[in-house]
Write a protein that holds these residues in place. Structure first.
Motif, short mmCIF file in Angstrom:
data_model
loop_
_atom_site.label_atom_id
_atom_site.label_comp_id
_atom_site.label_asym_id
_atom_site.label_seq_id
_atom_site.Cartn_x
_atom_site.Cartn_y
_atom_site.Cartn_z
N PHE A 1 0.83 -1.21 0.00
CA PHE A 1 0.00 0.00 0.00
C PHE A 1 0.86 1.26 0.00
N THR A 2 0.45 2.22 -0.83
CA THR A 2 1.11 3.53 -0.84
C THR A 2 0.14 4.66 -0.51
N VAL A 3 -1.16 4.36 -0.52
CA VAL A 3 -2.18 5.38 -0.24
C VAL A 3 -2.93 5.04 1.04
N ILE A 4 -3.44 3.83 1.13
CA ILE A 4 -4.11 3.39 2.35
C ILE A 4 -3.08 3.30 3.48
N GLY A 5 -3.48 3.79 4.64
CA GLY A 5 -2.58 3.77 5.79
C GLY A 5 -1.77 5.04 5.95
N LYS A 6 -1.91 5.96 4.99
CA LYS A 6 -1.18 7.23 5.05
C LYS A 6 -2.16 8.36 5.41
N SER A 7 -1.76 9.19 6.36
CA SER A 7 -2.59 10.34 6.72
C SER A 7 -2.67 11.29 5.53
N THR A 8 -3.89 11.62 5.15
CA THR A 8 -4.14 12.42 3.95
C THR A 8 -5.03 13.60 4.30
N GLN A 9 -4.73 14.75 3.72
CA GLN A 9 -5.56 15.93 3.97
C GLN A 9 -6.98 15.68 3.48
N ARG A 10 -7.94 15.96 4.32
CA ARG A 10 -9.33 15.72 3.96
C ARG A 10 -9.79 16.68 2.87
N VAL A 11 -10.55 16.13 1.92
CA VAL A 11 -10.97 16.94 0.78
C VAL A 11 -12.03 17.96 1.16
N ASP A 12 -12.71 17.76 2.29
CA ASP A 12 -13.79 18.68 2.67
C ASP A 12 -13.34 19.82 3.56
N ILE A 13 -12.12 19.75 4.08
CA ILE A 13 -11.69 20.75 5.07
C ILE A 13 -11.37 22.12 4.47
N PRO A 14 -10.63 22.22 3.35
CA PRO A 14 -10.28 23.56 2.86
C PRO A 14 -11.48 24.48 2.69
N GLY A 15 -12.54 23.99 2.09
CA GLY A 15 -13.72 24.83 1.90
C GLY A 15 -14.35 25.26 3.21
N LYS A 16 -14.32 24.36 4.19
CA LYS A 16 -14.96 24.68 5.47
C LYS A 16 -14.19 25.74 6.24
N VAL A 17 -12.87 25.68 6.20
CA VAL A 17 -12.09 26.65 6.97
C VAL A 17 -11.93 27.98 6.25
N THR A 18 -12.27 28.02 4.97
CA THR A 18 -12.17 29.29 4.22
C THR A 18 -13.52 29.92 3.96
N GLY A 19 -14.59 29.31 4.49
CA GLY A 19 -15.91 29.91 4.35
C GLY A 19 -16.56 29.68 3.00
N ALA A 20 -16.11 28.69 2.25
CA ALA A 20 -16.75 28.38 0.97
C ALA A 20 -18.15 27.81 1.23
N PRO A 21 -19.04 27.92 0.26
CA PRO A 21 -20.40 27.38 0.44
C PRO A 21 -20.39 25.86 0.42
N MET A 22 -20.25 25.25 1.59
CA MET A 22 -20.13 23.81 1.71
C MET A 22 -21.40 23.14 2.22
N TYR A 23 -22.22 23.89 2.93
CA TYR A 23 -23.34 23.30 3.64
C TYR A 23 -24.67 23.59 2.93
N VAL A 24 -25.66 22.78 3.24
CA VAL A 24 -26.99 23.01 2.66
C VAL A 24 -27.50 24.39 3.07
N GLN A 25 -27.09 24.86 4.25
CA GLN A 25 -27.49 26.21 4.69
C GLN A 25 -26.95 27.30 3.77
N ASP A 26 -25.88 26.96 2.99
CA ASP A 26 -25.24 27.95 2.13
C ASP A 26 -25.86 28.03 0.73
N LEU A 27 -26.71 27.09 0.36
CA LEU A 27 -27.22 27.04 -1.00
C LEU A 27 -28.08 28.26 -1.31
N ARG A 28 -27.85 28.84 -2.48
CA ARG A 28 -28.61 30.01 -2.93
C ARG A 28 -28.91 29.89 -4.43
N PRO A 29 -29.79 28.98 -4.84
CA PRO A 29 -30.10 28.84 -6.26
C PRO A 29 -30.87 30.06 -6.78
#
Length: 742
Positions: free
Chosen positions: A192-220
């Motif tokens: 294994f080269t991927v499994i077992g390695k700590s990896t940056q979560r794909v959902d975190i950058p948007g959450k910590v920078t205030g990107a519209p990530m949540y259903v509360q943020d939707l504005r169609p």
């Protein structure tokens, strides 16, 4: 956000030069019937056995992973991407993931019970391995080589002679609509080269920078804001309301009333809130609720009729030893305490309803909404979108039902309906109040010879699953739907009796689950279900028994354990904490230890911690916390640490502060002042989580393993610091002060 895209079909996807990705796969039962030889497939592959229900590769070499599980902040998107990337031998950066969507993903039911990796992770791991084998076969045909001279490497199939074919060139005109096989050519975990390695979560950058990530943020585009008016208490009936006055307010589009269901939609959010407030002020209700006395609610619940089930009966539980101890424990009703009030966006047009929801089960919700609205499931499309807080069955499904009712009344306009804070904390389904009693006997060698345990609890799941009556709005319609009879979740996982069976080696044991069908307060699933109280009780009592046996608490647990993995996590936590027998501590400082295997079949978790207790006022300061965890094969070790850290902090909040309060007519804890939670200054001084990786072992799921051990470790530390044993949660400063006699 735009209107839902049309699902990709076999013809349209192949025409674009990619591999087939389908939205609907033949059911497992249909395939089994066709083959006349049903077989068990790994994980959720057994529910959706077509490989293209899980993995897609397009003509550019991009990989798409599909999961019927929902991202709830637990980091499963990242871990599932790692599973696919590992077995396909691609960079995780080229992998995207589609989470629970009733028109795009497999139906994996609810995202609950720490099952995401066990079910979806196992399915994706095996599907990716089988797709890799298919790609090798395609390359073998193209290169005219035997498969044993080929291997997958960085998005291509590479031959021993140096020739290679990229995945994107192999998939053109091909289809992955093949049925999965029971056995998969899984990689050796040593490679294994991927499994077992700590990896940056794909959902975190948007959450910590205030990107519209949540259903509360939707504005169609064209969206309207809506609010619902809740009754003053359970069962109240709407007698009259001045709709005309509200409809004259600026921005108001429409007041929606259906029996006792009352809502309003407006152009802007604050306009909707003002309209809701006026509606509430003019509404006249007939109040009929009658709640029990909060001060004696546990006695009240234990007097209600029960459905009793003996879940363990071995040896002679009446065996008496040299020392016999008895104790009772309880937990109050608990709120999910989601930071963002529940929200949903719904659009009804062309006889089709689309709902963006932070529900934990979009497929059951789709079916339930369809029945409530008199539609077919094919007419309802539910798309899981993260919410700002979850932790079980909160009001997400109810908000979706509210939004759906308003959207159908105002077709063609997206409706964003969000609950208010007081509605969330007054009307969501709470975690049930519970009580337990335990009797244990020790022989003259300090070993447990008998154990009797009883637990009393309501159901731990009233999730929408077909009958609409579990949706709050459905109960208040002109033609209301009644809630279906509550049921206990069966063992081996259990509901109120989850973790009620001690994992320790005890020769004589008797365990009874007293299931209480009648629910004075609305209740459902809260993170960990009954395990939180049962582990708190069992692990508190283990310390009491250890004290009676004059044995160190860690040594006492090891003395009663034969499972080597259980012993490993206990030893690891004790070692990393620096646990020593007869360790001297300053006045007011205590240390505590606790352990559990979640559901007695999933993740192992041990926690050691220290607290300081102010003798004068009973306040508790959390010091160092050290945990060891074994959740099988660790895909993203840092993600596992995140889960256990979060469990410890949330459990500390439940254990020290949280309790739903109510009068004889309604819920009174409707904001953060009346329902206090752990604040940053009260968080532990440090939390260290040590992951014991088990390469090649099954995924066990870590999301709910830490709740019970953390509570018991805190209680044991407080007892160590003060000499007073508290058995009724929460362990507030007031209760501690009373216990120590200040």
């Amino acid at each position: 956000m735009n209107a839902p895209q049309a699902a990709l079909t076999r013809r349209t996807f192949v025409a674009t030069g990619g591999a087939l990705i389908v939205s609907f796969a033949m059911s497992r039962s249909a395939l089994a019937q066709a083959a006349q030889q049903p077989v068990k497939l790994p994980g959720s592959l057994d529910k959706a056995p077509s490989l293209d229900s899980w993995i897609g590769i397009d003509g550019n070499g991009a990989v798409t992973v599909f999961t019927g599980k929902a991202e709830l902040g637990q980091g499963i998107m990242t871990a599932l991407i790692q599973c696919a990337a590992e077995e396909l031998d691609v960079d995780p950066k080229v992998v995207t993931i589609v989470t629970a969507d009733t028109e795009r993903t497999a139906n994996e039911g609810y995202t609950a019970g720490s099952h995401s990796m066990q079910d979806s992770g196992t399915a994706i791991l095996n599907a990716a391995a089988q797709v890799r084998a298919i790609l090798i076969e395609l390359a073998a045909n193209q290169l005219n080589l035997p498969t044993d001279q080929l291997q997958a490497k960085t998005g291509a199939i590479v031959a021993n002679d140096g020739r290679s074919v990229a995945y994107k060139d192999l998939v053109i005109g091909q289809a992955l609509h093949r049925t999965a096989q029971p056995q998969s050519p899984l990689k050796d975990p040593k490679s294994f080269t991927v499994i077992g390695k700590s990896t940056q979560r794909v959902d975190i950058p948007g959450k910590v920078t205030g990107a519209p990530m949540y259903v509360q943020d939707l504005r169609p585009e064209g969206m309207l804001h809506a609010r619902v008016v809740r009754p003053p208490n359970y069962g109240a009936e709407l007698v009259s309301v001045d709709v005309a006055a509200v409809e004259k307010l600026p921005g108001v589009i429409q007041v929606v009333r259906n029996g006792n269901f009352l809502a309003v939609a407006a152009q802007r959010e604050f306009q909707a809130i003002e309209a809701m407030n006026l509606l509430a002020a003019t509404a006249q209700w007939r109040k009929i609720a009658a709640l029990p006395d909060e001060a004696t609610v546990h006695q009240f619940l234990m007097r209600l009729p029960t459905q009793d089930q003996t879940i363990v009966n071995k040896g002679n539980p009446a065996e008496q030893g040299a020392h016999v101890l008895r104790a009772s424990y309880s937990r109050p009703y608990l709120s999910h305490g989601s930071i963002g009030p529940s929200c949903a966006v719904a659009l009804y047009q062309a006889d089709k309803l689309t709902v963006w929801t932070h529900s934990q089960g979009v497929f059951p919700l789709r079916d339930t909404l369809a029945k409530m609205l008199g539609m077919t499931p094919a007419q309802v499309h539910c798309i899981q979108t993260e919410g700002a807080g979850c932790y079980g069955h909160n009001a997400a499904d109810d908000a979706a039902a509210d939004a759906a009712l308003v959207a159908r009344a105002i077709p063609g306009r997206p409706i964003r309906l969000q609950w208010m804070r007081e509605q969330e904390m007054g009307w969501e389904p709470f975690g049930p109040a519970m009580s337990s009693s335990v009797t244990g006997a020790l022989d003259d060698q300090g070993k447990i010879v008998s154990w009797t345990y009883e637990v009393w609890s309501n159901t731990h799941s009233t999730r929408p699953a077909g009958p609409p009556g579990n949706l709050l709005a459905a109960q208040y319609l002109a033609k209301p739907f009644m809630p279906p009879p509550p049921k206990e979740i069966p063992m081996p996982e259990g509901g109120g009796d989850r973790n009620a069976i001690p994992i320790y080696a005890i020769p004589n044991a008797h365990v009874v689950d007293h299931f209480i069908p009648q629910m004075p307060l609305r209740v459902s699933a809260l993170r960990g279900l009954g395990a939180y109280l049962n582990v708190f009780a069992i692990e508190s009592f283990m310390d009491e028994l250890a004290d009676a046996a004059k044995t160190d608490p860690v040594e006492f647990r090891l003395k009663h354990l034969t499972d080597p993995r259980a012993r490993d996590v206990i030893n690891k936590a004790a070692q990393e904490f620096g646990w020593k027998k007869d360790d001297k501590r300053p006045r007011g400082r205590g240390r505590g230890f606790a352990f559990a295997q979640y559901k007695n079949l999933a993740t192992y978790c041990a926690i050691a911690l220290e607290v300081d207790v102010e003798h004068e006022n009973g306040e508790v300061r959390l010091g160092r916390v050290v945990s060891a965890v074994d959740s099988g094969q660790a895909v993203n070790p840092d993600g596992i640490r995140n889960q256990i850290e979060g469990a410890i902090v949330q459990s500390a909040s439940w254990t020290l502060y949280e309790m739903v309060t109510f009068s004889r007519t309604d819920i009174t804890s409707r904001d953060w002042s009346s329902y206090p939670i752990l604040r940053f200054p009260n968080a532990p001084a440090s939390v260290a989580v040590h992951v014991i990786d088990r390469p090649g072992e099954k995924f066990l799921g870590a999301g709910e393993a830490g709740q019970g051990p953390a509570a018991a470790a805190i209680a044991n530390a407080i007892a160590d610091a003060t000499g007073a044993r508290l058995r009724d949660l929460p362990l507030t400063a007031t209760r501690i002060k009373q216990a120590v006699g200040v």
